[in-house]
Design a protein around this motif. Structure first.
Motif, PDB file in Angstrom:
ATOM      1  N   LEU A  74       0.878  -1.162   0.000  1.00  0.00           N
ATOM      2  CA  LEU A  74       0.000   0.000   0.000  1.00  0.00           C
ATOM      3  C   LEU A  74       0.916   1.212   0.000  1.00  0.00           C
ATOM      4  N   LEU A  75       0.820   2.044  -1.049  1.00  0.00           N
ATOM      5  CA  LEU A  75       1.713   3.186  -1.196  1.00  0.00           C
ATOM      6  C   LEU A  75       1.100   4.497  -0.719  1.00  0.00           C
ATOM      7  N   THR A  78      -5.869   8.425  -1.127  1.00  0.00           N
ATOM      8  CA  THR A  78      -6.392   9.744  -1.470  1.00  0.00           C
ATOM      9  C   THR A  78      -7.871   9.801  -1.101  1.00  0.00           C
ATOM     10  N   SER A  79      -8.363  11.025  -0.859  1.00  0.00           N
ATOM     11  CA  SER A  79      -9.759  11.198  -0.477  1.00  0.00           C
ATOM     12  C   SER A  79     -10.190  12.629  -0.735  1.00  0.00           C
ATOM     13  N   SER A  80     -11.467  12.817  -1.041  1.00  0.00           N
ATOM     14  CA  SER A  80     -12.007  14.165  -1.208  1.00  0.00           C
ATOM     15  C   SER A  80     -12.155  14.867   0.142  1.00  0.00           C
ATOM     16  N   LEU A  81     -12.061  14.129   1.239  1.00  0.00           N
ATOM     17  CA  LEU A  81     -12.199  14.710   2.575  1.00  0.00           C
ATOM     18  C   LEU A  81     -11.000  15.565   2.960  1.00  0.00           C
ATOM     19  N   SER A  82      -9.828  15.231   2.414  1.00  0.00           N
ATOM     20  CA  SER A  82      -8.604  15.944   2.781  1.00  0.00           C
ATOM     21  C   SER A  82      -7.586  15.856   1.653  1.00  0.00           C
ATOM     22  N   ASP A  83      -6.817  16.927   1.494  1.00  0.00           N
ATOM     23  CA  ASP A  83      -5.724  16.908   0.531  1.00  0.00           C
ATOM     24  C   ASP A  83      -4.453  16.345   1.171  1.00  0.00           C
ATOM     25  N   ASP A  84      -4.496  16.084   2.477  1.00  0.00           N
ATOM     26  CA  ASP A  84      -3.341  15.591   3.216  1.00  0.00           C
ATOM     27  C   ASP A  84      -3.714  14.272   3.907  1.00  0.00           C
ATOM     28  N   VAL A  85      -3.632  13.179   3.147  1.00  0.00           N
ATOM     29  CA  VAL A  85      -3.942  11.851   3.674  1.00  0.00           C
ATOM     30  C   VAL A  85      -2.647  11.042   3.642  1.00  0.00           C
ATOM     31  N   THR A  86      -2.266  10.495   4.792  1.00  0.00           N
ATOM     32  CA  THR A  86      -1.018   9.748   4.890  1.00  0.00           C
ATOM     33  C   THR A  86      -1.273   8.413   5.574  1.00  0.00           C
ATOM     34  N   ILE A  87      -0.279   7.547   5.523  1.00  0.00           N
ATOM     35  CA  ILE A  87      -0.369   6.270   6.227  1.00  0.00           C
ATOM     36  C   ILE A  87       0.668   6.288   7.352  1.00  0.00           C
ATOM     37  N   HIS A  88       0.256   5.773   8.511  1.00  0.00           N
ATOM     38  CA  HIS A  88       1.085   5.816   9.718  1.00  0.00           C
ATOM     39  C   HIS A  88       1.205   4.443  10.364  1.00  0.00           C
ATOM     40  N   PHE A 101       3.153   0.208   3.244  1.00  0.00           N
ATOM     41  CA  PHE A 101       2.921  -0.960   4.094  1.00  0.00           C
ATOM     42  C   PHE A 101       2.972  -2.195   3.216  1.00  0.00           C
ATOM     43  N   ASP A 102       3.657  -3.223   3.672  1.00  0.00           N
ATOM     44  CA  ASP A 102       3.702  -4.489   2.951  1.00  0.00           C
ATOM     45  C   ASP A 102       2.380  -5.223   3.092  1.00  0.00           C
ATOM     46  N   ILE A 103       1.957  -5.842   2.004  1.00  0.00           N
ATOM     47  CA  ILE A 103       0.792  -6.725   2.008  1.00  0.00           C
ATOM     48  C   ILE A 103       1.313  -8.074   1.533  1.00  0.00           C
ATOM     49  N   PRO A 104       1.543  -9.008   2.456  1.00  0.00           N
ATOM     50  CA  PRO A 104       2.163 -10.276   2.061  1.00  0.00           C
ATOM     51  C   PRO A 104       1.279 -11.129   1.162  1.00  0.00           C
ATOM     52  N   ALA A 105       1.926 -11.945   0.338  1.00  0.00           N
ATOM     53  CA  ALA A 105       1.200 -12.916  -0.483  1.00  0.00           C
ATOM     54  C   ALA A 105       0.435 -13.837   0.456  1.00  0.00           C
ATOM     55  N   LYS A 106      -0.815 -14.138   0.120  1.00  0.00           N
ATOM     56  CA  LYS A 106      -1.680 -15.003   0.939  1.00  0.00           C
ATOM     57  C   LYS A 106      -1.767 -14.501   2.384  1.00  0.00           C
ATOM     58  N   GLY A 107      -1.694 -13.191   2.561  1.00  0.00           N
ATOM     59  CA  GLY A 107      -1.726 -12.610   3.908  1.00  0.00           C
ATOM     60  C   GLY A 107      -2.610 -11.389   3.952  1.00  0.00           C
ATOM     61  N   GLU A 108      -2.445 -10.582   4.998  1.00  0.00           N
ATOM     62  CA  GLU A 108      -3.273  -9.398   5.135  1.00  0.00           C
ATOM     63  C   GLU A 108      -2.523  -8.265   5.822  1.00  0.00           C
ATOM     64  N   LEU A 137      -7.356   3.624  -2.499  1.00  0.00           N
ATOM     65  CA  LEU A 137      -6.109   3.009  -2.058  1.00  0.00           C
ATOM     66  C   LEU A 137      -5.227   2.785  -3.277  1.00  0.00           C
ATOM     67  N   HIS A 138      -3.956   3.157  -3.171  1.00  0.00           N
ATOM     68  CA  HIS A 138      -3.013   3.038  -4.284  1.00  0.00           C
ATOM     69  C   HIS A 138      -1.908   2.052  -3.902  1.00  0.00           C
ATOM     70  N   PHE A 139      -1.647   1.122  -4.800  1.00  0.00           N
ATOM     71  CA  PHE A 139      -0.725   0.028  -4.533  1.00  0.00           C
ATOM     72  C   PHE A 139       0.452   0.031  -5.504  1.00  0.00           C
ATOM     73  N   GLU A 140       1.469  -0.719  -5.129  1.00  0.00           N
ATOM     74  CA  GLU A 140       2.633  -0.856  -6.005  1.00  0.00           C
ATOM     75  C   GLU A 140       2.291  -1.654  -7.257  1.00  0.00           C
ATOM     76  N   LYS A 141       1.541  -2.743  -7.107  1.00  0.00           N
ATOM     77  CA  LYS A 141       1.257  -3.638  -8.238  1.00  0.00           C
ATOM     78  C   LYS A 141      -0.212  -3.672  -8.635  1.00  0.00           C
ATOM     79  N   ALA A 142      -1.090  -3.742  -7.672  1.00  0.00           N
ATOM     80  CA  ALA A 142      -2.530  -3.839  -7.961  1.00  0.00           C
ATOM     81  C   ALA A 142      -3.074  -2.498  -8.411  1.00  0.00           C
ATOM     82  N   ASP A 143      -4.181  -2.543  -9.135  1.00  0.00           N
ATOM     83  CA  ASP A 143      -4.864  -1.326  -9.548  1.00  0.00           C
ATOM     84  C   ASP A 143      -5.454  -0.639  -8.316  1.00  0.00           C
TER      85      ASP A 143
END
Length: 161
Positions: A74-75, A78-88, A101-108, A137-143
């Motif tokens: 998970l890279l 984005t949201s219309s609620l805020s122009d400043d959305v981050t992951i912590h 954040f890493d999303i492991p294969a066959k994991g969560e 949600l924007h990912f490295e590989k998935a759409d």
């Protein structure tokens, strides 16, 4: 050339369908989305919610399940609620912004109270309980996956329900 044209029209016809797979009108707050096949991770979103914020900041929580053998990250959000959305992440009771954040294969990946989460800063409006907040949600590989976060009571904690 006819086969290529047919394939192109078929691909274009699928775009709206794939774009909508991340959206949900389910009132339970569980939104599901999956990336197109072809070696991309198959991601599903569940348990999405936002506690009603009391200030101009808010947290967002959900679980991303990867049903494929391909790991992802998970890279950003984005949201219309805020122009400043981050992951912590939260470690040793300290919160800090991370790039992914890493999303492991066959994991969560669990984004939950007291742990990793989405942070919305400088809210454009104060969402109220019962409303839904759109995020992507924007990912490295998935759409990208569009998700609605139902606004719950400020004290809402799914672990207690």
């Amino acid at each position: 050339m006819t086969r290529r044209t047919t394939a192109l029209f078929a691909a274009v016809a699928l775009v709206p369908v794939l774009a909508l797979t991340g959206c949900s009108s389910d009132s339970s707050g569980d939104s599901a989305g999956s990336a197109a096949s072809g070696g991309k991770p198959r991601l599903e979103i569940s348990g999405a919610f936002m506690p009603q914020p009391a200030t101009d900041m808010a947290g967002g929580f959900l679980t991303i399940t990867n049903g494929s053998g391909t790991a992802d990250k998970l890279l950003s959000v984005t949201s219309s609620l805020s122009d400043d959305v981050t992951i912590h992440e939260t470690k040793n009771q300290k919160m800090r912004e991370v790039k992914s954040f890493d999303i492991p294969a066959k994991g969560e990946l669990k984004l939950e109270r007291g742990g990793n989460h989405i942070m919305f800063m400088e809210l454009k409006k104060q969402p109220k309980q019962g409303e839904k907040i759109d995020v992507e949600l924007h990912f490295e590989k998935a759409d990208p996956i569009a998700v609605e976060l139902p606004v719950e009571a400020a004290t809402h904690n799914p672990k207690q329900h």
